[in-house]
Design a protein around this motif. Structure first.
Motif, PDB file in Angstrom:
ATOM      1  N   VAL A 145       0.876  -1.161   0.000  1.00 39.80           N
ATOM      2  CA  VAL A 145       0.000   0.000   0.000  1.00 39.80           C
ATOM      3  C   VAL A 145       0.914   1.212   0.000  1.00 39.80           C
ATOM      4  O   VAL A 145       1.591   1.486   0.979  1.00 39.80           O
ATOM      5  CB  VAL A 145      -0.904   0.005   1.245  1.00 39.80           C
ATOM      6  N   ALA A 146       0.971   1.887  -1.121  1.00 44.26           N
ATOM      7  CA  ALA A 146       1.884   3.018  -1.232  1.00 44.26           C
ATOM      8  C   ALA A 146       1.150   4.146  -1.931  1.00 44.26           C
ATOM      9  O   ALA A 146       0.286   3.907  -2.753  1.00 44.26           O
ATOM     10  CB  ALA A 146       3.122   2.628  -2.030  1.00 44.26           C
ATOM     11  N   GLY A 147       1.523   5.368  -1.594  1.00 44.69           N
ATOM     12  CA  GLY A 147       0.785   6.491  -2.174  1.00 44.69           C
ATOM     13  C   GLY A 147      -0.066   7.084  -1.076  1.00 44.69           C
ATOM     14  O   GLY A 147      -0.689   6.380  -0.301  1.00 44.69           O
ATOM     15  N   ALA A 187      -3.869   6.155  -0.896  1.00 44.05           N
ATOM     16  CA  ALA A 187      -4.076   4.736  -0.602  1.00 44.05           C
ATOM     17  C   ALA A 187      -3.777   4.457   0.862  1.00 44.05           C
ATOM     18  O   ALA A 187      -4.515   3.725   1.533  1.00 44.05           O
ATOM     19  CB  ALA A 187      -3.182   3.879  -1.495  1.00 44.05           C
ATOM     20  N   ILE A 230      -6.646   5.779   3.041  1.00 43.91           N
ATOM     21  CA  ILE A 230      -7.867   4.972   2.960  1.00 43.91           C
ATOM     22  C   ILE A 230      -7.664   3.644   3.684  1.00 43.91           C
ATOM     23  O   ILE A 230      -8.535   3.179   4.427  1.00 43.91           O
ATOM     24  CB  ILE A 230      -8.267   4.728   1.502  1.00 43.91           C
ATOM     25  N   ALA A 231      -6.504   3.036   3.485  1.00 39.20           N
ATOM     26  CA  ALA A 231      -6.253   1.761   4.151  1.00 39.20           C
ATOM     27  C   ALA A 231      -6.225   1.940   5.659  1.00 39.20           C
ATOM     28  O   ALA A 231      -6.711   1.095   6.420  1.00 39.20           O
ATOM     29  CB  ALA A 231      -4.933   1.164   3.659  1.00 39.20           C
ATOM     30  N   SER A 262      -2.216   8.937  -7.695  1.00 40.68           N
ATOM     31  CA  SER A 262      -3.562   8.437  -7.948  1.00 40.68           C
ATOM     32  C   SER A 262      -4.460   9.569  -8.434  1.00 40.68           C
ATOM     33  O   SER A 262      -5.324   9.372  -9.292  1.00 40.68           O
ATOM     34  CB  SER A 262      -4.124   7.796  -6.692  1.00 40.68           C
ATOM     35  N   ARG A 318      -5.999   2.915  -5.455  1.00 40.70           N
ATOM     36  CA  ARG A 318      -5.203   4.128  -5.347  1.00 40.70           C
ATOM     37  C   ARG A 318      -3.728   3.827  -5.121  1.00 40.70           C
ATOM     38  O   ARG A 318      -2.878   4.705  -5.194  1.00 40.70           O
ATOM     39  CB  ARG A 318      -5.705   4.956  -4.161  1.00 40.70           C
ATOM     40  N   SER A 319      -3.421   2.594  -4.779  1.00 37.13           N
ATOM     41  CA  SER A 319      -2.042   2.272  -4.432  1.00 37.13           C
ATOM     42  C   SER A 319      -1.250   2.035  -5.706  1.00 37.13           C
ATOM     43  O   SER A 319      -1.735   1.429  -6.645  1.00 37.13           O
ATOM     44  CB  SER A 319      -2.021   1.009  -3.565  1.00 37.13           C
TER      45      SER A 319
END
Lengths: 493, 465
Positions: free
Chosen positions: A188-190, A193, A196-197, A309, B285-286
């Motif tokens: 999970v990168a960004g 993201a 949200i995670a 994103s 989104r990741s």
């Protein structure tokens, strides 16, 4: 919103007053709890100042000023009384970023976060003590660090934090352990993201939470979240967007009125989280796309860097709306995120060119606009983004190509930074090792004395290179960021 | 609760009946501890606090009563007894305890001796939200001569073909040689998604699986699957690449082999986790992808994922054959926990006659309550609890279980002596296996270089030179 916040604060104060009036002999724990509550109250008020805006800004201008004056007076009285009582509580250095309070009447001690003071042994000791108290293992530094960046943490991906945890993790909720693993391995990168995670994991935590007896949900849940946040910080330093999301959640939790039943409170919190994601991330992306599409003309050649994103979303939307443009994707090692951006754009049908960052001055004469994503926007107008962004902005400026930065408002951060050294993140240095034609030159880099591998993650771009920032509030120049922050704070009074 | 541990200790030990006809396999002593102590110790070290143990009544009785087979495990053991005669496979056993399973489970077999860092397997399970994560290890050749075997054992028949992707973590293909009559068939859908696949044959399946709770629920409904290793895992591996549409029968020609699973679609197995939409949003989104080169998103959009961690260093033994048992006994003395201060190689309750100090190699293990006389030589051997070794005995490379009496002058080499046997004076045993409670006559000469014999009953003749 403002009213409920005030009444919530008043409620807590009443509880404390009642306890004092009863004249019980307060035990040590109760005294500590009192101190904590007062601190939280104070933080709660400050958080209300610094927390995130609703979408409409201009609503409560007139009645806000009256309430503001009232609150200021009350804050002053509280602070003077508290300071005479409290003394020095010896609070350990927190990871909260230093805040700029709205009234400058009292100088606030700005504490530097610990993750940028790693070469100071006292700070490390405090951090170790805090982690021990929360029962979280400490991740160890790896490898030789370049001296300019020796104040930052550098971890190895091959030594995950879960090595030191027990396997059915009892101290930390499994959803958080999973999230921490995904952060540290880069799954999970960004910025979006990760936020949200994080909120997804918090939803699981809140659903599984049960209030212990003699505790209030509003206080206990916040305390439960603290070790989780330390754990996530150990796995990978928190981003600005995550920090804002956490502040929002903590504020929401603290504002739960005590008469709410547990189920209702949990439902309300889950609802709040969903609203946050819907408003600040999803709808904001739509609004930004709508504004940006006006800026994209037919025949444009747009340059993007890395995989943002938001920028991908904008380009896909513009393509669907029928704009004719082509995209140049610039990529850089070691992350090579541009490949993922390239895949997403080409899948939509957009014609793309792919270059590495070393060729950016070759390709720029063809470019008509540059769209950049941001990790955070700092209070002095600097843009913090993936390393290499400032280079692109610089070269674009030299070629007179407009640079547009797209950023949601929840990523606005009250930090001030003018260089990329002070606060940054060091990624795993082993990522720089590459094998070409069977040879790995850097295989034993640790044996070579005084050789350091530097894998920076972020850099800051000065506002002179940025022509426009497109946010969900509209298109603003870079220098208006502190105004937005101030308006956000005022709005919530 | 994140994971529940399940220990499968009901296996019969069908491949080493010489040892297990009297002692059930979980209770066989390896390094003077019952075999099931090793996986339980692994779980305890890692931090589990309770384990569901599926075993037979006999083993349960032995566990609780017999002092020789006492397990000093601090975890809470929830013992579930099943019938030992029934053909209950491992998956049937899971179905049996379906009610107790509340979260994802970690299934361990009782015959696994390993020092793997368990977090490697569990991290794969957590990070990729996998349906199954398992452990495999590079197989070692067993070099010790095994009693009862002529020459080197041929390892041909039951090879496993395991296909992994480029990173070496994702499990793409798994089949046993016995199931492949015509040859290895790899489906086109797999090759399209993973053009580079490494197929390995020299791997040992450690029978350690992390399974999602949805899989246990699926097992409860599908009573046709009876073995985890033989049926469930290959089924899940195949399912990764089958079509995801519900209600559509699959058209692949290779589906003829699993006709019994007709009508089962991927959707049955895929139970969406809570807030699936949000997870999907985060994934979109990741900027991460597990593969590159084609147009599909991470994991090719597949929800069912199987992962494997392949150990290349460290110990991993499955004690299900005699050679593995002997090898494990050798290796166990090298394992780390033998160096713990609590566990003496030479037990303090040993009674030694110090006239002539018996020679004991540092790689031997001697259990509690042993009487070892002087002038003995014990090298590279394991001696069980309460055994008596009289003078002038030479024990090399052997495994002596509990309660054995070895009279003076014996020479024991490369043998396995089961519990309560009595070796008469002057006996000379080479590469033999003496069963439970047997007596070897004094001056018995059992040279077995030509025939490595196994003595199970008195009526069996000795192999004489």
């Amino acid at each position: 919103m403002a009213d409920s916040g005030v009444s919530g604060g008043a409620d807590k104060k009443d509880n404390i007053e009642r306890e004092k009036i009863e004249g019980k002999e307060l035990t040590k724990e109760e005294k500590q709890r009192l101190r904590k509550e007062k601190k939280q109250q104070k933080k709660g008020k400050e958080k209300k100042d610094a927390s995130l805006p609703q979408v409409s800004v201009a609503e409560t201008a007139a009645p806000a000023s009256q309430l503001k004056a009232e609150r200021r007076a009350r804050q002053e009285a509280e602070r003077t009384s508290k300071q005479s009582k409290k003394g020095d509580t010896g609070q350990p250095a927190t990871t909260s970023k230093p805040k700029i309070p709205p009234n400058e009447l009292q100088p606030v001690v700005k504490r530097l976060p610990e993750h940028i003071q790693v070469d100071d042994p006292d700070v490390l000791k405090k951090l170790a003590k805090k982690l021990e108290r929360q029962q979280i293992p400490r991740r160890l530094d790896y490898g030789y660090k370049v001296s300019l960046f020796s104040h930052l943490l550098q971890y190895s991906r091959k030594a995950p934090l879960t090595q030191q945890l027990s396997i059915p993790s009892a101290v930390i909720h499994p959803a958080i352990v999973r999230l921490g693993l995904q952060y540290s391995q880069g799954i999970v990168a960004g910025s979006n993201a990760r936020s949200i995670a994080l909120l997804h994991a918090f939803k699981q935590v809140i659903s599984d939470y049960t209030t212990p007896s003699n505790e209030e949900l509003s206080r206990d849940l916040v305390n439960k979240l603290k070790p989780y946040i330390s754990f996530l910080n150990q796995c990978r330093p928190l981003s600005a967007s995550m920090g804002n999301a956490i502040k929002y959640i903590k504020k929401e939790i603290s504002n739960i009125p005590s008469q709410f039943k547990e189920d209702d409170a949990k439902k309300k919190l889950l609802n709040c989280i969903e609203c946050f994601i819907e408003e600040k991330i999803v709808l904001a992306a739509k609004a930004i796309a709508k504004s940006s599409i006006e800026k994209i003309n037919d025949g444009d050649v747009i340059l993007v860097y890395g995989c943002s994103s938001l920028v991908n979303h904008i380009l896909c939307e513009a393509f669907e709306k029928g704009r004719k443009f082509r995209v140049i994707v610039v990529d850089s090692r070691p992350r090579l995120e541009g490949r993922e951006a390239l895949r997403r754009l080409v899948q939509k049908g957009i014609s793309c060119t792919y270059v590495l960052i070393s060729a950016v001055s070759y390709i720029l004469p063809e470019v008509s606009k540059v769209f950049l994503g941001a990790h955070a926007l700092l209070a002095n107008g600097y843009v913090m983004s993936r390393v290499g962004t400032s280079q692109i902005a610089l070269v674009a400026k030299a070629f007179n190509v407009p640079v547009l930065v797209c950023c949601e408002t929840y990523k606005f951060c009250e930090r001030v930074q003018t260089d990329s050294f002070v606060s940054n993140e060091l990624d795993d240095p082993d990522d720089l090792i590459v094998t070409r034609k069977g040879e790995t030159q850097l295989k034993d880099w640790q044996q070579v004395p005084r050789l350091g591998l530097l894998n920076l993650v972020y850099d800051v771009t000065p506002p002179d290179f940025v022509d426009l920032v497109i946010t969900d509030l509209g298109m603003i120049p870079c220098t208006s960021v502190p105004v937005v922050l101030r308006v956000k704070n005022v709005d919530l009074l | 609760m994140e994971l529940q541990a399940v220990l499968m200790a009901a296996g019969g030990g069908s491949r080493m009946t010489d040892l297990t006809y009297n002692t059930p396999k979980p209770m066989l002593p390896v390094g003077n501890k019952p075999l099931m102590w090793y996986p339980l110790n692994l779980l305890e070290r890692v931090g589990f606090e309770e384990v569901i143990v599926i075993t037979t009544r006999e083993v349960h009785k032995m566990m609780s009563t017999d002092p020789k087979t006492k397990l000093d495990i601090k975890m809470k053991l929830d013992v579930v007894c099943i019938q030992e005669d029934g053909d209950m496979g491992t998956a049937d056993a899971l179905r049996h305890i379906h009610q107790k399973v509340k979260t994802d489970i970690l299934v361990v077999s009782c015959d696994l001796i390993t020092d793997v860092a368990l977090h490697e397997v569990v991290d794969l399970f957590r990070a990729h939200n996998a349906t199954v994560a398992m452990l495999m290890s590079k197989a070692h050749e067993f070099t010790e001569t095994v009693p009862g075997q002529k020459g080197k054992k041929k390892t041909a028949e039951q090879r496993d073909f395991v296909g992994v992707d480029q990173s070496g973590k994702r499990l793409l293909f798994m089949a046993n040689e016995a199931d492949l009559e015509d040859g290895l068939i790899v489906r086109r859908s797999i090759i399209r998604k993973h053009p580079r696949m490494h197929i390995k044959t020299g791997l040992v399946d450690a029978h350690l699986y992390c399974l999602k709770k949805a899989v246990v629920d699926f097992l409860a409904e599908n009573k046709s699957i009876s073995s985890i290793r033989g049926e469930l895992v290959p089924f899940l591996v195949r399912k990764q690449f089958s079509k995801m549409t519900s209600g559509q029968k699959r058209m692949d020609d290779t589906e003829t082999v699993d006709q019994k699973n007709d009508g089962l679609t991927n959707d049955d197995l895929f139970f969406p986790s809570r807030d699936e939409a949000l997870l999907q949003l985060a994934q979109e989104r990741s900027c991460w992808n597990d593969h590159r080169g084609d147009m599909s998103e991470a994991y090719h959009g597949g929800k069912l994922r199987c992962y494997v961690h392949i150990m290349d260093q460290g110990l991993c033994y499955r004690v299900n054959t005699l050679s593995a048992y002997i090898e494990a006994n050798r290796m166990v003395s090298h394992m780390w926990f033998c160096h713990r201060s609590a566990h003496f190689v030479v037990h303090p309750l040993l009674m030694l006659h110090f006239v002539f100090h018996p020679q004991m190699g540092s790689d031997s293990m001697i259990g509690a309550g042993c009487h070892v006389a002087d002038k003995t030589s014990i090298k590279r051997s394991t001696i069980g609890i309460s055994t008596t070794v009289k003078e002038k005995v030479k024990v090399t490379n052997s495994i002596i279980m509990h309660g054995v009496t070895i009279e003076e002058g014996c020479n024991i080499q490369g043998s396995v002596i089961c519990s309560n046997a009595v070796i008469g004076r002057g006996a000379d045993l080479k590469y033999c296996l003496v069963g439970n409670g047997q007596r070897i006559e004094p001056e018995g000469d059992t040279y077995s270089n030509t025939k490595k014999s196994i003595l199970l009953e008195v009526s069996v003749t000795f192999g004489l030179v």
